[in-house]
Structures are given as structure tokens and as C-alpha cells.
Motif scaffolding. Structure first.
Motif, short mmCIF file in Angstrom:
data_model
loop_
_atom_site.label_atom_id
_atom_site.label_comp_id
_atom_site.label_asym_id
_atom_site.label_seq_id
_atom_site.Cartn_x
_atom_site.Cartn_y
_atom_site.Cartn_z
N ILE A 25 0.66 -1.42 -0.12
CA ILE A 25 -0.12 0.06 0.04
C ILE A 25 0.49 1.27 0.16
O ILE A 25 2.07 0.72 0.36
N ASP A 26 -0.29 2.46 -0.62
CA ASP A 26 1.39 3.56 -0.39
C ASP A 26 1.04 3.79 0.92
O ASP A 26 0.39 3.81 2.14
N CYS A 27 2.32 4.17 1.20
CA CYS A 27 2.69 4.77 3.19
C CYS A 27 2.60 6.18 3.22
O CYS A 27 2.78 6.57 4.22
N ALA A 34 5.04 -3.06 2.70
CA ALA A 34 4.80 -4.05 2.66
C ALA A 34 3.86 -4.56 3.66
O ALA A 34 4.18 -4.88 4.84
N PHE A 35 2.78 -5.97 4.10
CA PHE A 35 2.58 -6.69 4.13
C PHE A 35 3.14 -7.65 4.91
O PHE A 35 3.80 -7.86 3.89
N VAL A 36 2.80 -7.23 6.43
CA VAL A 36 3.84 -8.33 7.09
C VAL A 36 3.05 -9.29 7.85
O VAL A 36 2.92 -10.24 7.30
N ASP A 37 2.11 -9.13 8.53
CA ASP A 37 1.35 -9.57 9.51
C ASP A 37 -0.37 -9.41 9.94
O ASP A 37 -0.16 -8.17 9.75
N TYR A 38 -0.49 -10.08 10.20
CA TYR A 38 -1.63 -9.65 11.16
C TYR A 38 -1.53 -9.05 12.84
O TYR A 38 -1.18 -10.43 13.26
N CYS A 59 6.44 0.06 6.05
CA CYS A 59 7.73 1.11 5.10
C CYS A 59 8.72 0.68 5.36
O CYS A 59 9.72 1.81 6.26
N ALA A 60 9.84 0.17 4.09
CA ALA A 60 11.48 0.17 5.20
C ALA A 60 12.12 1.49 4.60
O ALA A 60 12.60 2.10 5.99
N PRO A 61 11.65 2.24 3.39
CA PRO A 61 12.54 4.08 3.40
C PRO A 61 12.19 5.03 4.81
O PRO A 61 13.01 5.01 5.10
N CYS A 62 10.80 4.06 5.04
CA CYS A 62 10.47 4.91 6.56
C CYS A 62 11.00 4.34 7.63
O CYS A 62 10.66 5.63 8.49
N ALA A 63 11.13 3.66 7.04
CA ALA A 63 11.35 2.47 8.47
C ALA A 63 10.25 2.73 9.49
O ALA A 63 10.31 3.19 10.89
N ARG A 64 8.90 2.88 9.52
CA ARG A 64 8.21 3.11 9.94
C ARG A 64 6.54 1.82 9.84
O ARG A 64 6.89 1.89 8.72
N GLY A 65 6.35 1.75 10.66
CA GLY A 65 4.64 0.50 10.49
C GLY A 65 4.06 1.05 10.19
O GLY A 65 3.70 2.72 10.54
N LEU A 66 2.71 0.43 9.97
CA LEU A 66 2.01 1.60 9.26
C LEU A 66 0.11 0.14 9.08
O LEU A 66 0.51 -0.84 8.59
#
Ligand SMILES: [Zn+2]
Length: 407
Positions: A25-27, A34-38, A59-66
Motif C-alpha cells: 500500500i501507499d505509505c 509491504a504487508f507483514v502480518d496480522y 515501509c522500509a524507507p520510512c522505517a515505520r509501521g502502518l
């Protein structure tokens, strides 16, 4: 009942299978997350705690979860549902945080910690203030759509002290010269309108027309705050504008800067109090002469003959130094404020001459909630609760929640 409702709600909230939006998804910053898990989160709702299943992206470039579902449910960074937070803000704005916690448990069966009530109420107050800042920017840039205007619009301003924690008064002299200040001043302003007078020609305040703004802040900042509120309330279309206050110079500074051309009126009851106090100081607290002097000056004052009041003060010849100083000060107060004390004329114009509305506001908004025994506030905490209470007393609490839902 709550448990059953909670189970149904839990099923309902997880019917989407966790809010999976595809593998990427768009960060929001131009990357793909990228989807990681539930991941489950237990959220306290007004019915019961429910476990909410949410798709977690990274999001790897942002180093943050979404977690997009948290945004949809309005539970980003919190384990309280919006409904519970709304209740917490409600009780936290109304009463001491610990009492609020008890009311939540007794009335709604919602069990939370006192500190959580405090945190959530203050966070909501900060959001109310954030919205007020945007509103202020629109008002100051002339892009706000004012509410229905009334022919006569009043702006009443007052100040009242709030007890604060010691670090909030560092470097500030107290009222008692021997010690540091223990309070900070809340500046409170209200705007109300008047359309008519009664059979006796006395002004009638329009029902439900009073709105409030306030904060612990410098006069310049407060000036912009009360001006923006006046703009929102339709000042640009009012035929008459009146600024009511006591003798505090900062109030008249704001009136001159933001409301040029407004009729300035010093609260009659403050002025009378000055007379009574001076009479007592010069003639003795219980003396008949003190009463007689003050009564005569009161008549002069009601007639708007401030020059006569000042002249009578000039004839006072107290022996004591402090009384001499008090006479000098009082005379200067009346001479300085003379144009703001033409009470006979103001009454003929059908205007209010007392600032009772804002003084009552000081008690309701500030006194009853922030000045209870043992309370010590930070400026940030006090301002958040003041923002909540002003929104509530101005009838804007629902508006705040609707605006949040849209945003
Ligand atoms: Zn990103």
C-alpha cells in the motif's frame, strides 16, 4: 449484557478479516509499504474490551509501521475506542480526573485508570485547541464565514488565577512580595449578543448567545484568540460593539488594538468596589463616614460624573501613608478610565454596564474545575482542560466530534 454486546462488536470489527489491502500500500510519503502480518490489539469499547485484528504493513524507507485499519477505526496510538475517549474527555473536562474515573465505572461500566482519564482528556483538549488554531488563522486572514450577526455584540474579558506546579512560576514575582507566585493567570473572554431591551429599557442578553475562549497565555496571544472568536460570531456585521472589563490595562490594550471604535465600559461593580474600599481605608472599615462617602460617590458614578468622583478623592486628606497612596491610585484609576465610566449615558443607550457574564464564566470554566483544593496544574494541562470546557460551555462539543469524524 455488555459482554454479549462486546462479543458481537468483536465479530463485527473483525468481519473484514483484519483490513488487508493487498500485499503493498501507499505509505503516504511516496513509497510502497509491504504487508507483514496480522496483529491483534485489545481495544476498550463502551461495551467491553474487544480484540481487533489488524493488517500490519511496514515501509522500509520510512522505517515505520502502518496499520490502515487503526485510522479507519480512529484508534491510532490508543487502546481506547473513540466512544470511550469521548466519555473520558467528557468526565475529565467536568470533574477531577479521579472522580471522572469513578463516574465512568459507576455510570458506564467502563474501567480505566485515573491517569488514562487525565491523558485522554488532555489530548482531546489539545485537539480542540489545534482546531481553534486553524479557525483563528482563517478568522485572521478574513476567510471565515461568520455566524448570524446581532445588532449589538459584547466582548467581556477577565483574568483569574489557577494554582500551578512550582516550575511554572519560576522567575515570576508573586502577589505576596516575599514569595514566588503560586498561580498563573487564565485570560478568559466571552462574546454575547443583545437584540432588545425590556420594558424598563434594560438590556436583555440573547439566550444561548454566549461563547467562551480562554488560556494561560500572554495578552498578545489572547488578543488574537478573542478577536478571532468575535469574527466567528459576526463582529464585522454588528452595528455596535462593546468591550467590557475591569480596570486591568491589558484588557484595554486588546480593545484598542483589535476592536477600535468599540464602546469601552469598565464594569460598574468593580468601580463601586474601589469606592467602598477607599472609603473604608480612609475613614475606618466600620465607620458611618466611610459608608456615607462611598454612597455619595456611587451616586456620582451612576450619573457618569467621574470628574466629581475624582474631585472628591482629591479632597480626601488621610494621615496614614498607605491611605494617601491608595487615594492617589484610586484617583488615577478613575481619571484614566473616565471615558469608560459614563454609566448614565451607557444606560440610556440600553447597554450592559457590568461584566458579570465573564466573571460567572471564570467561576464556571476555571474555578469549579481547576481551583479545587490540592490541585496543581501544568500550563499545558490547564490549557487543555480550559479548551475542553470552553468548547463545552460554548455548545461546541458536538461540533468538535463531527469535525473530527470528517477529518
Ligand atoms: Zn514510506
Amino acid at each position: 449484557m455488555h459482554q454479549v454486546g462486546g462479543a458481537v462488536l468483536q465479530q463485527f470489527l473483525n468481519a473484514d478479516g483484519g483490513g488487508h489491502r493487498g500485499p503493498r500500500i501507499d505509505c503516504g510519503q511516496g513509497h510502497r509499504a509491504a504487508f507483514v502480518d496480522y496483529r491483534d490489539k485489545v481495544v476498550l469499547t463502551v461495551l467491553a474490551p474487544v480484540a481487533v485484528q489488524r493488517a500490519y504493513y511496514h515501509c522500509a524507507p520510512c522505517a515505520r509501521g502502518l496499520i490502515p485499519k487503526d485510522r479507519d477505526l480512529d484508534i491510532i496510538g490508543t487502546t481506547f475506542s473513540p466512544g470511550v475517549r469521548r466519555l473520558m474527555g467528557r468526565v475529565g473536562g467536568k470533574e477531577a480526573f479521579d472522580e471522572g474515573r469513578r463516574d465512568l465505572e459507576t455510570l458506564a461500566g467502563v474501567v480505566v485508570k485515573t491517569k488514562a482519564v487525565e491523558r485522554v482528556a488532555e489530548a482531546l483538549g489539545a485537539q480542540v485547541e489545534a482546531m481553534a488554531i486553524q479557525e483563528r488563522a482563517r478568522a485572521l486572514s478574513g476567510t471565515v464565514v461568520p455566524l448570524q450577526a446581532a445588532p449589538t455584540l459584547y466582548i467581556a474579558i477577565d483574568g483569574t488565577g489557577v494554582p500551578v506546579v512550582p516550575h511554572e512560576t519560576v522567575g515570576r514575582p508573586g502577589k505576596d512580595p516575599t514569595g514566588p507566585a503560586k498561580t498563573r493567570e487564565v485570560k478568559l473572554g466571552c462574546v454575547f449578543t443583545q437584540t432588545s431591551v425590556d420594558e424598563q429599557g434594560r438590556p436583555v442578553r440573547d439566550e444561548d448567545s454566549t461563547t467562551y475562549v480562554g488560556a494561560i497565555e500572554p495578552a498578545e496571544a489572547f488578543g488574537r484568540r478573542i478577536y478571532a472568536e468575535a469574527v466567528r460570531r459576526g463582529i464585522t456585521r454588528a452595528e455596535r460593539v462593546i468591550v467590557l472589563g475591569d480596570g486591568a490595562p491589558w484588557i484595554w490594550g486588546i480593545a484598542d488594538e483589535h476592536f477600535p471604535g468599540a464602546i469601552q465600559i469598565v464594569d460598574l461593580y468593580h468601580a463601586r468596589e474601589h469606592l467602598a474600599d477607599l472609603g473604608k481605608l480612609v475613614y475606618g472599615a466600620t465607620s458611618a463616614a466611610a459608608k456615607a462617602w462611598a454612597a455619595a460617590r456611587r451616586q456620582d458614578l451612576d450619573a457618569g460624573d467621574v470628574e466629581r468622583v475624582a474631585a472628591a478623592m482629591g479632597r480626601l486628606r488621610p494621615r496614614q501613608r498607605d491611605a494617601q497612596e491608595a487615594v492617589r491610585k484610586a484617583r488615577s484609576y478613575f481619571e484614566t478610565n473616565a471615558p469608560r465610566m459614563r454609566y448614565a449615558r451607557f444606560r440610556r443607550q440600553g447597554l450592559f454596564v457590568g461584566s458579570g457574564v465573564v466573571e460567572a464564566g471564570c467561576k464556571t470554566i476555571v474555578g469549579h474545575r481547576l481551583k479545587q483544593s490540592g490541585m496543581r496544574w501544568t500550563v499545558r494541562g490547564a490549557n487543555a482542560i480550559i479548551a475542553l470546557r470552553c468548547a463545552d460551555l460554548s455548545g461546541r462539543w458536538e461540533e468538535f466530534w463531527e469535525a473530527r469524524a470528517v477529518g
